[in-house]
Write a protein that holds these residues in place. Sequence first.
Motif, PDB file in Angstrom:
ATOM      1  N   GLU A  41       0.817  -1.208   0.000  1.00 53.55           N
ATOM      2  CA  GLU A  41       0.000   0.000   0.000  1.00 53.55           C
ATOM      3  C   GLU A  41       0.857   1.268   0.000  1.00 53.55           C
ATOM      4  OE1 GLU A  41      -2.561  -0.498   3.356  1.00 53.55           O
ATOM      5  OE2 GLU A  41      -3.998  -1.735   2.231  1.00 53.55           O
ATOM      6  N   LYS A  42       1.988   1.223   0.686  1.00 53.19           N
ATOM      7  CA  LYS A  42       2.886   2.379   0.678  1.00 53.19           C
ATOM      8  C   LYS A  42       3.439   2.626  -0.724  1.00 53.19           C
ATOM      9  CE  LYS A  42       4.378   2.459   5.514  1.00 53.19           C
ATOM     10  NZ  LYS A  42       5.507   2.286   6.456  1.00 53.19           N
ATOM     11  N   GLY A  43       3.738   1.554  -1.429  1.00 49.43           N
ATOM     12  CA  GLY A  43       4.222   1.699  -2.802  1.00 49.43           C
ATOM     13  C   GLY A  43       3.177   2.342  -3.694  1.00 49.43           C
ATOM     14  N   THR A  44       1.925   1.918  -3.524  1.00 47.79           N
ATOM     15  CA  THR A  44       0.838   2.497  -4.317  1.00 47.79           C
ATOM     16  C   THR A  44       0.650   3.969  -3.989  1.00 47.79           C
ATOM     17  OG1 THR A  44      -0.309   0.370  -4.422  1.00 47.79           O
ATOM     18  CG2 THR A  44      -1.617   2.333  -4.878  1.00 47.79           C
ATOM     19  N   ARG A  45       0.683   4.302  -2.694  1.00 48.63           N
ATOM     20  CA  ARG A  45       0.523   5.709  -2.306  1.00 48.63           C
ATOM     21  C   ARG A  45       1.657   6.556  -2.859  1.00 48.63           C
ATOM     22  NH1 ARG A  45      -1.404   3.493   2.663  1.00 48.63           N
ATOM     23  NH2 ARG A  45       0.660   3.660   3.607  1.00 48.63           N
ATOM     24  N   ALA A  46       2.876   6.012  -2.841  1.00 51.11           N
ATOM     25  CA  ALA A  46       4.021   6.754  -3.373  1.00 51.11           C
ATOM     26  C   ALA A  46       3.849   7.009  -4.873  1.00 51.11           C
ATOM     27  CB  ALA A  46       5.311   5.982  -3.106  1.00 51.11           C
ATOM     28  N   PHE A  47       3.384   5.994  -5.589  1.00 54.83           N
ATOM     29  CA  PHE A  47       3.172   6.125  -7.039  1.00 54.83           C
ATOM     30  C   PHE A  47       2.123   7.192  -7.341  1.00 54.83           C
ATOM     31  CE2 PHE A  47       0.997   5.053 -10.974  1.00 54.83           C
ATOM     32  CZ  PHE A  47       2.030   4.749 -11.844  1.00 54.83           C
ATOM     33  N   VAL A  48       0.966   7.108  -6.662  1.00 54.41           N
ATOM     34  CA  VAL A  48      -0.112   8.064  -6.895  1.00 54.41           C
ATOM     35  C   VAL A  48       0.313   9.468  -6.494  1.00 54.41           C
ATOM     36  CG1 VAL A  48      -2.466   8.701  -6.246  1.00 54.41           C
ATOM     37  CG2 VAL A  48      -1.901   6.308  -6.684  1.00 54.41           C
ATOM     38  N   SER A  49       1.039   9.592  -5.376  1.00 55.19           N
ATOM     39  CA  SER A  49       1.497  10.908  -4.929  1.00 55.19           C
ATOM     40  C   SER A  49       2.464  11.522  -5.934  1.00 55.19           C
ATOM     41  CB  SER A  49       2.175  10.793  -3.561  1.00 55.19           C
ATOM     42  OG  SER A  49       1.256  10.399  -2.573  1.00 55.19           O
ATOM     43  N   TYR A  50       3.326  10.696  -6.508  1.00 51.58           N
ATOM     44  CA  TYR A  50       4.278  11.185  -7.513  1.00 51.58           C
ATOM     45  C   TYR A  50       3.521  11.727  -8.726  1.00 51.58           C
ATOM     46  CZ  TYR A  50       8.691  11.242 -10.139  1.00 51.58           C
ATOM     47  OH  TYR A  50       9.803  11.627 -10.847  1.00 51.58           O
ATOM     48  N   MET A  51       2.535  10.952  -9.195  1.00 49.76           N
ATOM     49  CA  MET A  51       1.749  11.403 -10.340  1.00 49.76           C
ATOM     50  C   MET A  51       0.942  12.648  -9.992  1.00 49.76           C
ATOM     51  SD  MET A  51       0.413   8.120 -12.468  1.00 49.76           S
ATOM     52  CE  MET A  51      -0.077   9.263 -13.763  1.00 49.76           C
ATOM     53  N   ARG A  52       0.395  12.682  -8.778  1.00 49.55           N
ATOM     54  CA  ARG A  52      -0.373  13.846  -8.346  1.00 49.55           C
ATOM     55  C   ARG A  52       0.506  15.089  -8.321  1.00 49.55           C
ATOM     56  NH1 ARG A  52      -3.300  12.843  -2.935  1.00 49.55           N
ATOM     57  NH2 ARG A  52      -4.813  11.834  -4.309  1.00 49.55           N
ATOM     58  N   GLY A  53       1.759  14.930  -7.890  1.00 45.47           N
ATOM     59  CA  GLY A  53       2.684  16.053  -7.868  1.00 45.47           C
ATOM     60  C   GLY A  53       2.885  16.644  -9.250  1.00 45.47           C
ATOM     61  N   TYR A  54       2.989  15.770 -10.257  1.00 45.73           N
ATOM     62  CA  TYR A  54       3.115  16.258 -11.632  1.00 45.73           C
ATOM     63  C   TYR A  54       1.828  16.922 -12.097  1.00 45.73           C
ATOM     64  CZ  TYR A  54       7.650  14.766 -13.423  1.00 45.73           C
ATOM     65  OH  TYR A  54       8.988  14.666 -13.687  1.00 45.73           O
ATOM     66  N   LYS A  55       0.698  16.270 -11.829  1.00 46.11           N
ATOM     67  CA  LYS A  55      -0.579  16.769 -12.355  1.00 46.11           C
ATOM     68  C   LYS A  55      -0.971  18.094 -11.716  1.00 46.11           C
ATOM     69  CE  LYS A  55      -5.332  15.340 -13.246  1.00 46.11           C
ATOM     70  NZ  LYS A  55      -5.238  15.638 -14.692  1.00 46.11           N
ATOM     71  N   GLU A  56      -0.658  18.278 -10.432  1.00 51.85           N
ATOM     72  CA  GLU A  56      -1.072  19.483  -9.723  1.00 51.85           C
ATOM     73  C   GLU A  56      -0.032  20.599  -9.778  1.00 51.85           C
ATOM     74  OE1 GLU A  56      -2.158  18.450  -5.775  1.00 51.85           O
ATOM     75  OE2 GLU A  56      -3.751  17.081  -6.384  1.00 51.85           O
ATOM     76  N   HIS A  57       1.149  20.319 -10.338  1.00 49.86           N
ATOM     77  CA  HIS A  57       2.201  21.332 -10.354  1.00 49.86           C
ATOM     78  C   HIS A  57       1.811  22.507 -11.240  1.00 49.86           C
ATOM     79  CE1 HIS A  57       6.194  23.121 -10.367  1.00 49.86           C
ATOM     80  NE2 HIS A  57       6.538  22.253  -9.430  1.00 49.86           N
ATOM     81  N   HIS A  58       2.153  23.712 -10.795  1.00 47.39           N
ATOM     82  CA  HIS A  58       1.782  24.908 -11.548  1.00 47.39           C
ATOM     83  C   HIS A  58       2.539  25.013 -12.877  1.00 47.39           C
ATOM     84  CE1 HIS A  58      -0.713  26.419  -8.353  1.00 47.39           C
ATOM     85  NE2 HIS A  58       0.269  26.315  -7.487  1.00 47.39           N
ATOM     86  N   CYS A  59       3.755  24.501 -12.923  1.00 47.09           N
ATOM     87  CA  CYS A  59       4.560  24.571 -14.166  1.00 47.09           C
ATOM     88  C   CYS A  59       4.231  23.363 -15.038  1.00 47.09           C
ATOM     89  CB  CYS A  59       6.048  24.614 -13.843  1.00 47.09           C
ATOM     90  SG  CYS A  59       6.548  26.038 -12.871  1.00 47.09           S
ATOM     91  N   ARG A  60       3.053  23.374 -15.613  1.00 47.65           N
ATOM     92  CA  ARG A  60       2.570  22.197 -16.323  1.00 47.65           C
ATOM     93  C   ARG A  60       3.315  21.930 -17.623  1.00 47.65           C
ATOM     94  NH1 ARG A  60      -2.666  20.024 -14.934  1.00 47.65           N
ATOM     95  NH2 ARG A  60      -3.240  20.894 -12.923  1.00 47.65           N
ATOM     96  N   PHE A  61       3.922  22.948 -18.188  1.00 45.77           N
ATOM     97  CA  PHE A  61       4.624  22.721 -19.441  1.00 45.77           C
ATOM     98  C   PHE A  61       6.038  22.194 -19.205  1.00 45.77           C
ATOM     99  CE2 PHE A  61       1.311  25.756 -20.525  1.00 45.77           C
ATOM    100  CZ  PHE A  61       0.746  25.123 -21.615  1.00 45.77           C
ATOM    101  N   ILE A  62       6.411  22.106 -17.922  1.00 43.56           N
ATOM    102  CA  ILE A  62       7.671  21.467 -17.541  1.00 43.56           C
ATOM    103  C   ILE A  62       7.384  20.092 -16.949  1.00 43.56           C
ATOM    104  CG2 ILE A  62       9.717  21.602 -16.059  1.00 43.56           C
ATOM    105  CD1 ILE A  62       9.477  24.646 -16.213  1.00 43.56           C
ATOM    106  N   PHE A  63       6.458  20.064 -15.994  1.00 44.88           N
ATOM    107  CA  PHE A  63       6.086  18.808 -15.356  1.00 44.88           C
ATOM    108  C   PHE A  63       4.861  18.247 -16.084  1.00 44.88           C
ATOM    109  CE2 PHE A  63       8.375  21.255 -12.236  1.00 44.88           C
ATOM    110  CZ  PHE A  63       9.210  20.319 -11.657  1.00 44.88           C
ATOM    111  N   ARG A  64       5.113  17.547 -17.169  1.00 46.96           N
ATOM    112  CA  ARG A  64       4.042  17.008 -18.019  1.00 46.96           C
ATOM    113  C   ARG A  64       3.794  15.557 -17.640  1.00 46.96           C
ATOM    114  NH1 ARG A  64       3.237  20.070 -22.715  1.00 46.96           N
ATOM    115  NH2 ARG A  64       2.609  18.217 -23.860  1.00 46.96           N
ATOM    116  N   HIS A  65       2.680  15.326 -16.946  1.00 46.88           N
ATOM    117  CA  HIS A  65       2.419  13.966 -16.471  1.00 46.88           C
ATOM    118  C   HIS A  65       2.205  12.988 -17.630  1.00 46.88           C
ATOM    119  CE1 HIS A  65      -1.769  15.422 -16.958  1.00 46.88           C
ATOM    120  NE2 HIS A  65      -2.034  14.171 -17.227  1.00 46.88           N
ATOM    121  N   LYS A  66       1.850  13.524 -18.802  1.00 53.18           N
ATOM    122  CA  LYS A  66       1.640  12.651 -19.959  1.00 53.18           C
ATOM    123  C   LYS A  66       2.954  12.052 -20.465  1.00 53.18           C
ATOM    124  CE  LYS A  66      -2.461  15.146 -21.555  1.00 53.18           C
ATOM    125  NZ  LYS A  66      -3.061  15.948 -22.645  1.00 53.18           N
ATOM    126  N   GLU A  67       4.075  12.624 -20.058  1.00 56.23           N
ATOM    127  CA  GLU A  67       5.375  12.144 -20.537  1.00 56.23           C
ATOM    128  C   GLU A  67       6.112  11.307 -19.494  1.00 56.23           C
ATOM    129  OE1 GLU A  67       7.587  15.496 -21.917  1.00 56.23           O
ATOM    130  OE2 GLU A  67       6.121  16.045 -23.438  1.00 56.23           O
TER     131      GLU A  67
END
Length: 210
Positions: A30-56
């Motif tokens: 479960e910790k691994g899953t939370r870490a994965f989702v949190s990492y993706m959330r960090g990209y998706k919610e980051h204000h610099c979206r043209f740098i932190f592109r979760h699609k890439e």
Amino acid sequence: DDDDDDARLGADALNAALRTRSETNREAMEKGTRAFVSYMRGYKEHHCRFIFRHKELQLARLANAMGLLRLPRMKEIRKAPKAATAGFVESAVDPEAVPYAEKAREKQRRAANAAAAAARAEAEARGELSEGKGAREKRKREEAVKEAERKNGEKRLTASKRRQQESREDLDDINDDYRALKKLKKGKISEEEFDFELGFEQPVGGGRDG
């Protein structure tokens, strides 16, 4: 060179050790899953979206690094290009069968699962879930058709038009997320509803997906 080879071998060994741990310890899984989702959330919610592109994001490498048994059910993963998830192999271990190391906690989990299964069976017997299941199947078919149409359309796009379309989609995502954030700040939606608005379709660490 030799240093790169050693680094890759070391990373592979660490990934394998993390997965082995997740296959036998539910808390680690479960910790691994939370870490994965949190990492993706960090990209998706980051204000610099043209740098932190979760699609890439290289999702397979990230999932392997977290020791995941399955990829979580997330909109971003379903829409990701196949290259992003290539290289991730699901574990033969069923995530639902992975126990907690603490016996009391595991006993409580099993009891909760048994109660939930009994409730579902009772609801199905009364016919309360048949319509919902049919609706889900219909939605899946509609999504498959839309995805096929989208891919066919992409093949006909020039590189320039494709970039313009991706930019529009990014701006739409930003606007949607901003509206959801305003609703959260005003107390119109809960944290869970906010997560759903952002595309995270299950609680962090929840579901069968390790």
